[in-house]
Design an enzyme around this catalytic site. Structure first.
Site, mmCIF file in Angstrom:
data_model
loop_
_atom_site.group_PDB
_atom_site.id
_atom_site.type_symbol
_atom_site.label_atom_id
_atom_site.label_comp_id
_atom_site.label_asym_id
_atom_site.label_seq_id
_atom_site.Cartn_x
_atom_site.Cartn_y
_atom_site.Cartn_z
ATOM 1 N N ARG A 79 52.046 111.266 58.742
ATOM 2 C CA ARG A 79 50.618 110.911 57.468
ATOM 3 C C ARG A 79 49.855 110.257 58.412
ATOM 4 N NH1 ARG A 79 53.966 110.798 51.956
ATOM 5 N NH2 ARG A 79 55.206 109.337 53.368
ATOM 6 N N ASP B 181 46.117 108.365 60.124
ATOM 7 C CA ASP B 181 45.146 108.499 59.507
ATOM 8 C C ASP B 181 44.237 109.744 59.766
ATOM 9 O OD1 ASP B 181 45.595 106.619 57.810
ATOM 10 O OD2 ASP B 181 45.251 105.280 58.922
ATOM 11 N N ARG C 267 48.591 100.447 65.754
ATOM 12 C CA ARG C 267 46.591 99.769 65.997
ATOM 13 C C ARG C 267 46.965 98.446 65.937
ATOM 14 N NH1 ARG C 267 43.440 103.879 61.220
ATOM 15 N NH2 ARG C 267 42.182 102.792 61.841
#
Lengths: 251, 251
Positions: free
Chosen positions: A50, A52, A203
């Site tokens: 899923r 972002d 990230r």
């Protein structure tokens, strides 16, 4: 009734991420719409990752159940006629009914791209983070070496994650550099492969490697940050636009 | 009063080309607005290359005259604060009053990009032409060899051009291929350098090389097409999104 799998590429720039939500368009929502239209029944996909808002994909995976006589292999092309240009189904196939894209062992590959120059490059702005500081590639490579292996990655997981076991194995973390003839800037790619990633893990790793490259953190400190399990010691969560889910391999 | 030069990069996707026109936003229009705001006087730039709608740039050049105490080298950063994200001034400098960006000898480099795969890749859609047919790179390279040299390029000039002398020299025309590990598609770049280009010349060369790569035209025929000076024998004008003006060198 059969179960079908899609491999999906998308430019995430204009979407509120994968998962359906009321605030705006999502990849899941667009796929459900295209599938329901094509197959003339209500379809709800189950996604592997899923992603972002703003994150891109070359190989996210989803499955759905449907009653249809359309051959599985033909679905990709038919769906692409109905999908917006920034979403493309690259492959469609039938899978066993028991196959669940999140309850299976996988090897995932992500790329995080950084455009490194004094001035932004409009042609890379959608798919990379811009970094003004001249990054030291050798230091970034050294730091990336500490990421590889089986570790508790608590220091690289955003607060709010409900996952309990934060041990993951990173198989490789490479720093690749593209220079362009006659051009001032360069494109730095952090390519990372592992058996699973925590929320925002890639990230935060990217943000930490950028701090190392810019000289704010020593490469060796990355080992200490992992050992600390303390999110506050790692770097910022680098912005979504630089991240692409490249590949999910079911093993 | 001084004369200043800017090197300008832009993503042309959202613009009606370089030249100001009533139908929508243009690069020239955005630059005039940002410059007039920054320097608090009416500024009108003169562009080196009036790129078409949808064409991108890494190094277009323009000049303008202004009365200002802002150092020329500082203008790039100050302008970028005022410009939309898809336009960036990469360099600013003072030039002699007599310098005109179109009345000077130049060497220009363009790139035309083709994404070659069975299914489109959303991450390349804005900056390349999609080609479904598997292109034969060796044939394209052979055909590109005929383009190099001093020729009358009438066959590669769109009707409607008012230019009389259609002799230009192409210094190099290279076919570069990027393959991506684990990915099905590839990115083919036609990189072409010359002392000048006719209207749509690079896009017609690209369209012709695509016909050769796809097997519809023999590589050797490209020599005959040049000799014919007949536009109808060359390939289609390949779409604008694949074209980037990379560099203009004043010699």
């Amino acid at each position: 009734m059969g179960r079908y799998m899609l491999v999906v590429a998308y430019d995430g720039s204009e979407y509120c991420g994968w998962q359906i939500q009321p605030n705006g368009p999502t990849i899941e929502g667009e796929l459900n719409k295209a599938l329901s239209g094509l197959l003339r029944q209500k379809i709800e996909v189950i996604g592997a990752s899923r992603t972002d808002s703003g994150v891109h994909s070359l190989g996210n995976v989803c499955v759905f159940d449907a009653e249809t006589r359309i051959p599985a292999e033909k679905m990709a092309l038919a769906l692409n006629q109905r999908l917006p240009q920034d979403i493309r189904v690259r492959k469609s196939m039938e899978v066993p009914d028991s196959f669940h894209p999140r309850h299976a062992d996988t090897v995932k590959t992500y790329e995080y791209k950084i455009y490194n120059d004094k001035i932004e490059n409009p042609l890379y702005r959608l798919y990379s983070k811009f970094c003004y500081l001249n990054l030291d590639i050798e230091k970034m490579k050294k730091a990336a070496g500490f990421i590889v292996g089986e570790h508790d990655f608590s220091a690289f997981c955003s607060a709010g994650s409900s996952v309990v076991d934060k041990v993951r194995t990173v198989y490789s973390c490479d720093i690749l550099v593209d220079e362009f003839p006659g051009e001032p800037g360069r494109l730095i790619t952090i390519r990372i492969t592992g058996n699973g990633f925590l929320y925002n893990m890639v990230r935060i790793i990217a943000g930490t490697l950028i701090e190392v490259g810019g000289g704010r953190t020593d490469p060796e400190t990355v080992g200490d940050i992992i050992a600390s399990k303390d999110r506050s010691l790692a770097g910022d969560t680098a912005e979504a636009r630089g991240l692409t889910l490249v590949n999910i391999k079911y093993v």
